[in-house]
Design a protein around this motif. Structure first.
Motif, PDB file in Angstrom:
ATOM      1  N   VAL A  70       0.837  -1.191   0.000  1.00 19.79           N
ATOM      2  CA  VAL A  70       0.000   0.000   0.000  1.00 19.79           C
ATOM      3  C   VAL A  70       0.877   1.248   0.000  1.00 19.79           C
ATOM      4  CG1 VAL A  70      -1.831   1.238   1.204  1.00 19.79           C
ATOM      5  CG2 VAL A  70      -1.763  -1.245   1.280  1.00 19.79           C
ATOM      6  N   HIS A  71       0.527   2.182  -0.892  1.00 22.18           N
ATOM      7  CA  HIS A  71       1.191   3.485  -0.985  1.00 22.18           C
ATOM      8  C   HIS A  71       0.099   4.551  -0.874  1.00 22.18           C
ATOM      9  CE1 HIS A  71       5.013   1.695  -2.301  1.00 22.18           C
ATOM     10  NE2 HIS A  71       4.253   0.837  -2.938  1.00 22.18           N
ATOM     11  N   PRO A  72      -0.264   4.961   0.347  1.00 22.45           N
ATOM     12  CA  PRO A  72      -1.416   5.853   0.552  1.00 22.45           C
ATOM     13  C   PRO A  72      -1.359   7.166  -0.220  1.00 22.45           C
ATOM     14  CG  PRO A  72      -0.630   5.002   2.645  1.00 22.45           C
ATOM     15  CD  PRO A  72       0.363   4.591   1.607  1.00 22.45           C
ATOM     16  N   ALA A  73      -0.184   7.716  -0.449  1.00 23.31           N
ATOM     17  CA  ALA A  73      -0.080   9.018  -1.107  1.00 23.31           C
ATOM     18  C   ALA A  73       0.005   8.912  -2.628  1.00 23.31           C
ATOM     19  CB  ALA A  73       1.144   9.771  -0.577  1.00 23.31           C
ATOM     20  N   SER A  74       0.022   7.706  -3.182  1.00 24.14           N
ATOM     21  CA  SER A  74       0.170   7.513  -4.626  1.00 24.14           C
ATOM     22  C   SER A  74      -1.124   7.056  -5.267  1.00 24.14           C
ATOM     23  CB  SER A  74       1.250   6.453  -4.897  1.00 24.14           C
ATOM     24  OG  SER A  74       2.481   6.831  -4.369  1.00 24.14           O
ATOM     25  N   LYS A  75      -1.172   7.175  -6.586  1.00 25.34           N
ATOM     26  CA  LYS A  75      -2.275   6.605  -7.362  1.00 25.34           C
ATOM     27  C   LYS A  75      -1.659   5.802  -8.489  1.00 25.34           C
ATOM     28  CE  LYS A  75      -5.998   9.589  -6.266  1.00 25.34           C
ATOM     29  NZ  LYS A  75      -7.263  10.075  -6.636  1.00 25.34           N
ATOM     30  N   PRO A  76      -1.915   4.527  -8.616  1.00 26.18           N
ATOM     31  CA  PRO A  76      -2.819   3.789  -7.738  1.00 26.18           C
ATOM     32  C   PRO A  76      -2.221   3.591  -6.348  1.00 26.18           C
ATOM     33  CG  PRO A  76      -1.794   2.301  -9.287  1.00 26.18           C
ATOM     34  CD  PRO A  76      -1.341   3.679  -9.655  1.00 26.18           C
ATOM     35  N   LYS A  77      -3.091   3.431  -5.386  1.00 25.77           N
ATOM     36  CA  LYS A  77      -2.693   3.291  -3.986  1.00 25.77           C
ATOM     37  C   LYS A  77      -2.094   1.911  -3.703  1.00 25.77           C
ATOM     38  CE  LYS A  77      -5.533   4.848  -0.837  1.00 25.77           C
ATOM     39  NZ  LYS A  77      -6.600   4.998   0.160  1.00 25.77           N
ATOM     40  N   TYR A  78      -2.553   0.892  -4.439  1.00 30.18           N
ATOM     41  CA  TYR A  78      -2.129  -0.478  -4.191  1.00 30.18           C
ATOM     42  C   TYR A  78      -1.244  -0.983  -5.321  1.00 30.18           C
ATOM     43  CZ  TYR A  78      -5.919  -0.116  -0.878  1.00 30.18           C
ATOM     44  OH  TYR A  78      -6.725   0.298   0.138  1.00 30.18           O
ATOM     45  N   LYS A  79      -0.114  -1.615  -4.979  1.00 29.18           N
ATOM     46  CA  LYS A  79       0.805  -2.181  -5.965  1.00 29.18           C
ATOM     47  C   LYS A  79       0.880  -3.684  -5.718  1.00 29.18           C
ATOM     48  CE  LYS A  79       5.624  -2.200  -7.395  1.00 29.18           C
ATOM     49  NZ  LYS A  79       6.973  -1.744  -7.066  1.00 29.18           N
ATOM     50  N   LYS A  80       0.516  -4.470  -6.739  1.00 31.34           N
ATOM     51  CA  LYS A  80       0.553  -5.926  -6.604  1.00 31.34           C
ATOM     52  C   LYS A  80       2.008  -6.385  -6.606  1.00 31.34           C
ATOM     53  CE  LYS A  80      -2.471  -8.355  -8.823  1.00 31.34           C
ATOM     54  NZ  LYS A  80      -3.181  -9.111  -9.871  1.00 31.34           N
ATOM     55  N   ILE A  81       2.384  -7.159  -5.607  1.00 32.40           N
ATOM     56  CA  ILE A  81       3.743  -7.679  -5.472  1.00 32.40           C
ATOM     57  C   ILE A  81       3.849  -9.090  -6.056  1.00 32.40           C
ATOM     58  CG2 ILE A  81       5.606  -8.229  -3.847  1.00 32.40           C
ATOM     59  CD1 ILE A  81       4.923  -5.244  -4.014  1.00 32.40           C
ATOM     60  N   LEU A  82       2.937  -9.974  -5.666  1.00 33.42           N
ATOM     61  CA  LEU A  82       2.909 -11.353  -6.132  1.00 33.42           C
ATOM     62  C   LEU A  82       1.486 -11.840  -6.269  1.00 33.42           C
ATOM     63  CD1 LEU A  82       5.594 -12.995  -3.778  1.00 33.42           C
ATOM     64  CD2 LEU A  82       5.814 -12.681  -6.232  1.00 33.42           C
ATOM     65  N   SER A  83       1.255 -12.779  -7.174  1.00 31.63           N
ATOM     66  CA  SER A  83      -0.033 -13.450  -7.319  1.00 31.63           C
ATOM     67  C   SER A  83       0.181 -14.957  -7.128  1.00 31.63           C
ATOM     68  CB  SER A  83      -0.628 -13.206  -8.710  1.00 31.63           C
ATOM     69  OG  SER A  83      -0.946 -11.854  -8.870  1.00 31.63           O
ATOM     70  N   PHE A  84      -0.783 -15.618  -6.541  1.00 29.82           N
ATOM     71  CA  PHE A  84      -0.701 -17.038  -6.260  1.00 29.82           C
ATOM     72  C   PHE A  84      -1.966 -17.722  -6.773  1.00 29.82           C
ATOM     73  CE2 PHE A  84       1.542 -14.685  -3.022  1.00 29.82           C
ATOM     74  CZ  PHE A  84       2.764 -15.338  -2.934  1.00 29.82           C
ATOM     75  N   SER A  85      -1.810 -18.783  -7.546  1.00 25.67           N
ATOM     76  CA  SER A  85      -2.946 -19.571  -8.037  1.00 25.67           C
ATOM     77  C   SER A  85      -3.064 -20.815  -7.177  1.00 25.67           C
ATOM     78  CB  SER A  85      -2.746 -19.954  -9.492  1.00 25.67           C
ATOM     79  OG  SER A  85      -3.808 -20.779  -9.906  1.00 25.67           O
ATOM     80  N   LEU A  86      -4.268 -21.153  -6.780  1.00 27.45           N
ATOM     81  CA  LEU A  86      -4.511 -22.328  -5.949  1.00 27.45           C
ATOM     82  C   LEU A  86      -5.164 -23.459  -6.740  1.00 27.45           C
ATOM     83  CD1 LEU A  86      -5.819 -20.496  -2.772  1.00 27.45           C
ATOM     84  CD2 LEU A  86      -3.497 -21.288  -3.234  1.00 27.45           C
ATOM     85  N   GLN A  87      -5.348 -23.279  -8.032  1.00 27.25           N
ATOM     86  CA  GLN A  87      -5.980 -24.295  -8.863  1.00 27.25           C
ATOM     87  C   GLN A  87      -4.964 -25.355  -9.241  1.00 27.25           C
ATOM     88  OE1 GLN A  87      -7.685 -22.177 -12.132  1.00 27.25           O
ATOM     89  NE2 GLN A  87      -9.370 -21.380 -10.913  1.00 27.25           N
TER      90      GLN A  87
END
Length: 72
Positions: free
Chosen positions: A53-70
């Protein structure tokens, strides 16, 4: 009652669970609240992502990693 339209966000809702957050209060208080919290709903999860989370930036949220459970 007045106009409440300005109180709601315009972006689409994306269900999420916050599992960690920077805390400025007493550590013991948060720990006690977590011990008393339970999730009684069941839901299916096929993937999840870790965000920074970067509250002062737009976008506020930056995805770091994604995980698939399938299974493949």
């Amino acid at each position: 009652m007045g106009d409440l339209s300005g109180l709601y966000e315009k972006r689409p809702y994306r269900p999420h669970i916050t599992i960690a957050k920077k805390w400025g209060g007493e550590a013991g208080l948060l720990e006690e609240q977590l011990k008393q919290t339970s999730i009684e709903e069941e839901f299916q999860v096929s993937s999840f992502a870790l965000f920074e989370v970067h509250p002062a930036s737009k976008p506020k949220y930056k995805k770091i990693l994604s995980f698939s459970l399938q299974s493949q």
